[in-house]
Scaffold this motif. Structure first.
Motif, short mmCIF file in Angstrom:
data_model
loop_
_atom_site.label_atom_id
_atom_site.label_comp_id
_atom_site.label_asym_id
_atom_site.label_seq_id
_atom_site.Cartn_x
_atom_site.Cartn_y
_atom_site.Cartn_z
N GLY A 160 31.69 49.03 -7.04
CA GLY A 160 32.15 47.84 -6.33
C GLY A 160 32.54 48.12 -4.90
N ARG A 161 33.27 49.22 -4.68
CA ARG A 161 33.79 49.52 -3.33
C ARG A 161 32.67 49.99 -2.40
NH1 ARG A 161 38.77 47.17 -3.95
NH2 ARG A 161 39.46 47.65 -6.06
N ILE A 162 31.87 50.94 -2.85
CA ILE A 162 30.83 51.50 -1.99
C ILE A 162 29.66 50.54 -1.85
CG2 ILE A 162 29.19 53.40 -1.70
CD1 ILE A 162 31.14 55.18 -3.25
N GLY A 163 29.28 49.93 -2.97
CA GLY A 163 28.13 49.02 -2.94
C GLY A 163 28.45 47.64 -2.40
N GLY A 164 29.75 47.32 -2.32
CA GLY A 164 30.15 46.01 -1.82
C GLY A 164 29.90 44.88 -2.80
N PHE A 165 29.96 45.20 -4.10
CA PHE A 165 29.73 44.19 -5.14
C PHE A 165 31.08 43.64 -5.63
CE2 PHE A 165 26.15 47.24 -5.64
CZ PHE A 165 25.14 46.40 -5.18
N THR A 166 31.37 42.41 -5.27
CA THR A 166 32.65 41.81 -5.63
C THR A 166 32.85 41.76 -7.14
OG1 THR A 166 32.63 40.44 -3.63
CG2 THR A 166 34.11 39.76 -5.39
N ALA A 167 31.78 41.48 -7.88
CA ALA A 167 31.88 41.40 -9.34
C ALA A 167 32.33 42.74 -9.92
CB ALA A 167 30.55 40.99 -9.94
N ALA A 168 31.75 43.84 -9.41
CA ALA A 168 32.13 45.18 -9.90
C ALA A 168 33.56 45.51 -9.51
CB ALA A 168 31.17 46.23 -9.33
N VAL A 169 33.99 45.07 -8.34
CA VAL A 169 35.38 45.29 -7.92
C VAL A 169 36.34 44.62 -8.91
CG1 VAL A 169 37.10 44.69 -6.16
CG2 VAL A 169 34.88 45.58 -5.47
N MET A 170 36.03 43.38 -9.27
CA MET A 170 36.89 42.64 -10.18
C MET A 170 36.85 43.23 -11.60
SD MET A 170 38.37 40.55 -8.28
CE MET A 170 38.16 39.87 -6.63
#
Length: 203
Positions: A160-170
């Motif tokens: 989420g953090r490196i790839g910039g994927f909000t769903a993965a961050v959540m």
């Protein structure tokens, strides 16, 4: 001494429970408002809280017989400290963006020695969490759900953090919050982790 240790474990357990909640709250706030400066304050607070929580978790696992916990704990604590320290850089980015200095932000973001010494070292945090999850599972296989939640949260964290994927961050925030709600209780009540003499020193 026993009273001091008990107090430390209570503090560590409480911090372990609070840390991912604070980080998840910051991520939700950022997603809703786009206010990066305040998000960095929440992120910094969450990682600071993680430090005593991870030390407490490492102690409990090591006391139960896990050598792997030392490596996992060291990496996770180092990563948490790195995560807290990089918020200073992100705070600078936020202020520069507010002032319209996006070119400066781009230049800083492309400076390898700056990124390597602040952001890239943060990968040790999820790696350490995975090692701690493996350590917990080896010691007490009845805690497989705790280990699974921790692993999923740790794997989703850099995605989420490196790839910039909000769903993965959540997803990472939700799973880490769930995992550490259990782990915090284990830190405060370490007798709930089975200690098998046959496993001491085995990992």
């Amino acid at each position: 001494m026993e009273s001091t240790l008990s107090t430390f474990l209570r503090i560590g357990g409480g911090c372990a429970i609070a840390a991912p909640i604070v980080i998840l709250g910051g991520d939700i706030f950022r997603a809703l408002t786009g206010l990066d400066f305040i998000w960095t304050l929440a992120f910094w607070s969450g990682f600071v809280l993680f430090v005593p929580g991870l030390i407490g978790f490492t102690y409990v696992l090591a006391a139960a017989g896990s050598r792997l916990a030392y490596a996992g704990g060291a990496l996770a604590v180092f990563g948490a400290i790195a995560g807290a320290s990089m918020q200073v850089l992100f705070r600078v980015y936020a202020v520069l963006n507010e002032q319209g200095s996006t070119q400066t932000v781009d230049q800083l973001g492309q400076t390898f020695k700056l990124v390597a010494s602040t952001q890239m070292i943060g990968i040790t945090f999820p790696i350490g969490l995975i090692l701690l999850a493996i350590s917990l599972l080896i010691i007490d296989r009845t805690k497989w759900l705790h280990a699974l939640l921790l692993t999923i949260g740790a794997v989703a964290f850099p995605i989420g953090r490196i790839g910039g994927f909000t769903a993965a961050v959540m997803i990472s925030g939700i799973f880490l919050t769930a995992a550490f709600s259990f782990i915090g209780d284990l830190i405060m009540r370490p007798h709930k982790i089975a200690t098998s003499p046959s496993l001491k020193g085995a990992n």
